[in-house]
Design a protein around this motif. Structure first.
Motif, short mmCIF file in Angstrom:
data_model
loop_
_atom_site.label_atom_id
_atom_site.label_comp_id
_atom_site.label_asym_id
_atom_site.label_seq_id
_atom_site.Cartn_x
_atom_site.Cartn_y
_atom_site.Cartn_z
N LEU A 219 -2.41 11.46 -9.01
CA LEU A 219 -3.70 11.50 -8.34
C LEU A 219 -3.59 12.31 -7.05
O LEU A 219 -2.51 12.43 -6.47
N SER A 220 -4.72 12.84 -6.60
CA SER A 220 -4.74 13.56 -5.33
C SER A 220 -4.70 12.55 -4.19
O SER A 220 -5.01 11.36 -4.37
N ARG A 221 -4.32 13.01 -3.00
CA ARG A 221 -4.27 12.11 -1.85
C ARG A 221 -5.66 11.56 -1.51
O ARG A 221 -5.80 10.44 -1.04
N LYS B 123 0.82 -1.21 0.00
CA LYS B 123 0.00 0.00 0.00
C LYS B 123 0.86 1.26 0.00
O LYS B 123 0.46 2.29 -0.56
N THR B 124 2.03 1.18 0.60
CA THR B 124 2.95 2.33 0.59
C THR B 124 3.45 2.56 -0.84
O THR B 124 3.47 3.70 -1.33
N ILE C 179 -7.00 2.79 -2.23
CA ILE C 179 -6.38 1.75 -1.39
C ILE C 179 -7.10 1.55 -0.07
O ILE C 179 -6.69 0.74 0.75
N GLY C 180 -8.20 2.29 0.16
CA GLY C 180 -9.03 2.06 1.32
C GLY C 180 -8.48 2.55 2.64
O GLY C 180 -8.63 1.87 3.67
N MET D 291 -4.98 11.22 5.38
CA MET D 291 -3.86 11.44 6.30
C MET D 291 -2.93 10.23 6.31
O MET D 291 -1.70 10.37 6.35
N THR D 292 -3.54 9.04 6.25
CA THR D 292 -2.72 7.82 6.21
C THR D 292 -1.91 7.76 4.92
O THR D 292 -0.75 7.32 4.92
N VAL D 293 -2.51 8.20 3.82
CA VAL D 293 -1.79 8.25 2.55
C VAL D 293 -0.55 9.14 2.69
O VAL D 293 0.55 8.78 2.26
#
Length: 260
Positions: free
Chosen positions: A220-222, A207-208, A229-230, A234-236
């Protein structure tokens, strides 16, 4: 105090930001961050010429700015490797404009001039070409000193790229034929850097890696990445920051090998 990996991470983030949204502010930050590279090259070049270090440093910043403006972080090339030819190139252009031929020490110039006068006098007196030993003795210098002055004068003018250096069976080989293809070498270096970057990317958590590819390659935007990726935006952001730090750590040995 900032660690080396954090500085490299910051540099990569700024390069990504400038590539997507160029601005004078970000460009100036990149110039400050890479000022050491300019100073390092200026220091080396200054020992090979008579121009002041300060002038070479100022010219080098022009090359750094051009490198920043032309750098594409998606090509997987280390910025330091990309910027060095621009920085050094500006300095060499500056030196070439300042002098059309190679400068030789004044003592050798005077020695060669006096040697030509002595040669003519000895030829007139003996009716033959004088030897280097005879000319050196008349000048009061060693044979090596006289020969060095002759060689320096001979090498003062640039060679033609069409000059023949050896004769092959079918055609002569010229000096230009032996020069490396700079464009091919650049492409080869870019491919090697791309492969190193890809290997580092492959070692990241799925996912990272996806977050970095979506943001920096697919643009792509965050928020869009978060939906893909679900996870939360903020996690992105945290994954991207952590992933870049991990990549810098993985790439650091290779980067150090290519630093000028």
């Amino acid at each position: 105090m900032a660690t080396q990996p954090s500085i490299r991470t910051r540099g990569m983030e700024l390069l990504m930001s400038y590539y997507q949204h160029p601005s004078v502010k970000v460009r100036n930050q990149l110039v400050q961050l890479n000022a050491g590279l300019v100073r390092k090259i200026a220091h080396r070049v200054s020992h090979q010429c008579a121009e002041p270090y300060e002038d070479l440093e100022q010219i080098g910043y022009l090359g750094l700015i051009r490198a920043i403006e032309r750098f594409n972080p998606h090509q997987g090339c280390a910025f330091s490797s990309f910027a060095v030819p621009y920085i050094r190139g500006e300095m060499l252009h500056f030196l070439r404009d300042r002098s059309g031929t190679v400068k030789i020490p004044r003592r050798w110039q005077q020695l060669n001039k006096e040697g030509q006068r002595v040669r003519e006098a000895l030829m007139e007196a003996t009716g033959r070409q004088p030897t280097d030993n005879e000319i050196a003795e008349a000048l009061g210098v060693t044979v090596n000193e006289w020969r060095e002055s002759k060689l320096a004068t001979k090498n003062r003018l640039p060679l033609s790229l069409d000059a023949t250096i050896c004769q092959q069976i079918d055609s002569p080989m010229t000096l230009g034929d032996t020069l490396p293809d700079a464009h091919y070498q650049t492409l080869q270096n870019l491919e090697e850097d791309r492969q190193q970057l890809q290997r580092a990317m492959n070692q990241l958590e799925d996912k990272t890696r996806q977050a970095i590819e979506f943001v920096f390659i697919q643009d792509l935007s965050r928020k869009e990445v978060a939906e893909q990726i679900g996870v939360s935006p903020m996690t992105v952001t945290r994954r991207i920051h952590r992933g870049i730090q991990q990549m810098v750590t993985l790439l650091q040995p290779q980067v150090l090998q290519t630093d000028p």
